[in-house]
Design a protein around this motif. Structure first.
Motif, short mmCIF file in Angstrom:
data_model
loop_
_atom_site.label_atom_id
_atom_site.label_comp_id
_atom_site.label_asym_id
_atom_site.label_seq_id
_atom_site.Cartn_x
_atom_site.Cartn_y
_atom_site.Cartn_z
N HIS A 78 0.82 -1.21 0.00
CA HIS A 78 0.00 0.00 0.00
C HIS A 78 0.85 1.26 0.00
CE1 HIS A 78 -3.33 -2.69 0.88
NE2 HIS A 78 -2.68 -3.14 1.95
N PHE A 79 2.11 1.14 0.38
CA PHE A 79 3.02 2.28 0.44
C PHE A 79 4.05 2.26 -0.69
CE2 PHE A 79 1.61 1.20 4.72
CZ PHE A 79 1.04 2.40 5.13
N GLY A 80 3.87 1.37 -1.65
CA GLY A 80 4.77 1.32 -2.80
C GLY A 80 6.07 0.58 -2.56
N ILE A 81 6.21 -0.09 -1.41
CA ILE A 81 7.43 -0.86 -1.12
C ILE A 81 7.28 -2.27 -1.69
CG2 ILE A 81 8.89 -1.83 0.70
CD1 ILE A 81 8.17 0.50 2.46
N LYS A 82 8.30 -2.71 -2.39
CA LYS A 82 8.29 -4.06 -2.96
C LYS A 82 9.25 -4.94 -2.15
CE LYS A 82 6.98 -2.87 -7.69
NZ LYS A 82 6.56 -1.50 -7.39
N VAL A 83 8.80 -6.12 -1.80
CA VAL A 83 9.58 -7.05 -0.98
C VAL A 83 9.85 -8.31 -1.80
CG1 VAL A 83 9.66 -8.38 1.16
CG2 VAL A 83 8.50 -6.16 1.12
N SER A 84 11.12 -8.68 -1.90
CA SER A 84 11.52 -9.87 -2.64
C SER A 84 12.26 -10.83 -1.72
CB SER A 84 12.44 -9.50 -3.82
OG SER A 84 11.77 -8.69 -4.75
N ILE A 85 12.11 -12.12 -2.02
CA ILE A 85 12.78 -13.17 -1.26
C ILE A 85 13.73 -13.90 -2.20
CG2 ILE A 85 12.49 -15.25 0.14
CD1 ILE A 85 9.54 -14.35 0.54
N ILE A 86 14.96 -14.09 -1.77
CA ILE A 86 15.93 -14.89 -2.53
C ILE A 86 16.12 -16.21 -1.81
CG2 ILE A 86 18.29 -15.01 -3.43
CD1 ILE A 86 18.31 -12.00 -3.58
N GLU A 87 16.00 -17.30 -2.56
CA GLU A 87 16.09 -18.64 -1.99
C GLU A 87 17.28 -19.37 -2.61
OE1 GLU A 87 11.31 -19.33 -1.27
OE2 GLU A 87 12.21 -19.89 -3.18
N PRO A 88 18.49 -19.15 -2.08
CA PRO A 88 19.67 -19.80 -2.64
C PRO A 88 19.71 -21.29 -2.29
CG PRO A 88 20.25 -17.86 -1.31
CD PRO A 88 18.84 -18.22 -1.00
N GLY A 89 20.35 -22.05 -3.18
CA GLY A 89 20.67 -23.42 -2.86
C GLY A 89 21.98 -23.45 -2.08
N PHE A 90 22.82 -24.43 -2.37
CA PHE A 90 24.09 -24.57 -1.67
C PHE A 90 25.21 -23.89 -2.45
CE2 PHE A 90 21.52 -27.77 0.25
CZ PHE A 90 22.01 -27.95 1.53
N PHE A 91 25.99 -23.05 -1.75
CA PHE A 91 27.10 -22.34 -2.37
C PHE A 91 28.33 -22.45 -1.47
CE2 PHE A 91 23.49 -20.47 -4.45
CZ PHE A 91 23.93 -20.24 -5.75
N LYS A 92 29.50 -22.31 -2.09
CA LYS A 92 30.76 -22.36 -1.36
C LYS A 92 30.96 -21.04 -0.61
CE LYS A 92 32.85 -26.31 -2.57
NZ LYS A 92 33.40 -27.29 -1.61
N THR A 93 30.58 -21.02 0.65
CA THR A 93 30.78 -19.86 1.50
C THR A 93 31.26 -20.35 2.86
OG1 THR A 93 28.54 -19.85 2.42
CG2 THR A 93 28.87 -18.66 0.33
N ASN A 94 31.50 -19.41 3.77
CA ASN A 94 31.88 -19.79 5.13
C ASN A 94 30.78 -20.59 5.83
OD1 ASN A 94 34.42 -18.67 5.03
ND2 ASN A 94 33.80 -16.72 5.91
#
Length: 315
Positions: free
Chosen positions: A189-205
């Motif tokens: 209602h206030f013009g804010i857009k919300v997105s979700i990122i769903e990563p799989g498995f990645f080489k990180t700490n």
């Protein structure tokens, strides 16, 4: 249109991580400035020149005449509480044009393992960073995001769809999914857009085998003797091996896949509600999440060993 959009990146990748070079190039300050962005990174556990160091600092310049830090709430381990201490400075800094983008990326994975191996604090340690930290940071910056009619990008996980392991990680990511869904409906209602990122498995700490194995050994060592006997030493050894096998098979080094999703969510005219990042997320985990529970239980259970007590009951 905002001439100089402002971007807060929560939980930036640590600068000494050589494997994340391409990620840092995409979101490094010169690149952001060339695109017309003013970037405020918030690193976990990295000291900053402005004195906002410690567990997750907001990389924002200090406002002149700002009062000494006053923290009215407890600080989450991931540093969300720092927003309570420094939120006023952030608001004064960005009071005119508002904040265009907020990327909630801070997180931790351990401890993971069978639920029976956990204590309550093992859950709260992860939930404080992954879920409560995300909520805390978002609530503090919503007034600025409303001014700019900006974007919120929350990094969840495919484990927000499938509980692949015990511990607080899957719980926290399911919570991030639910928080993001409710936030998206409230803020549209206030013009804010919300997105979700769903990563799989990645080489990180977060997927480093040495850290995961060390934490599993810590959990195993403190178990009561009777609980250890019900699982058996072989179960523990096989569980560690299954983690190593899964990480070697599934983890991708193309972390730019995730940052490309962030970039699209922040800059596209019509950002997506959800982004699946990684071949395993798109081809394995998300399709599996749509199957009946008995099917997903069978697949996930086949990746893990059986306790000694369960094997003894089999005819």
């Amino acid at each position: 249109m905002l001439v100089h959009p402002r971007l807060l990146q929560d939980g930036c990748l640590q600068p000494q991580a050589r494997a994340h070079h391409r990620v840092r190039q995409r979101f490094r300050p010169p690149a952001c400035q060339a695109a017309g962005w003013q970037r405020f990174p918030r690193h976990r556990g990295v000291p900053h020149r402005d004195g906002l160091g410690g567990a997750g600092a907001l990389g924002l310049p200090q406002a002149e005449g700002a009062p000494p830090g006053r923290n009215g709430r407890r600080e989450h381990q991931g540093g969300a509480g720092v927003c309570e201490q420094r939120g006023g400075r952030a608001r004064r800094l960005c009071s005119s044009p508002g904040l265009w983008g907020l990327v909630n990326n801070a997180g931790r994975s351990t401890p993971i393992g069978p639920a029976e191996w956990m204590h309550l604090e093992d859950f709260t340690t992860v939930l404080d960073v992954n879920l409560l930290g995300t909520i805390d940071v978002t609530l503090h910056f919503l007034p600025l995001l409303k001014k700019a009619r900006g974007r919120v990008v929350n990094v969840a996980s495919i484990m927000g769809r499938l509980a692949l392991t015990g511990g607080g990680y899957c719980l926290s990511k399911w919570g991030v999914e639910a928080f993001s869904d409710s936030l998206r409906r409230d803020m549209q209602h206030f013009g804010i857009k919300v997105s979700i990122i769903e990563p799989g498995f990645f080489k990180t700490n977060m997927t480093r085998l040495d850290l995961i194995e060390a934490d599993l050994k810590r959990l195993w060592t403190r178990l009561p003797r009777e609980t250890k006997r019900s699982y058996g030493q072989t179960y523990f050894d096989d569980y560690v091996k299954s983690q190593a096998f899964s990480m070697d098979l599934l983890c991708s080094r193309r972390i730019s896949t995730v940052t490309s999703c962030m970039e699209h969510a922040l800059t596209a005219r019509f950002p997506r509600t959800r982004y699946a990042a990684g071949w395993d997320a798109k081809l394995l985990w998300i399709p599996l999440s749509y199957l009946p529970s008995f099917a997903s239980d069978f697949v996930i259970s086949s990746l893990l060993p059986s306790p000694a007590a369960a094997a003894a009951r089999k005819p």
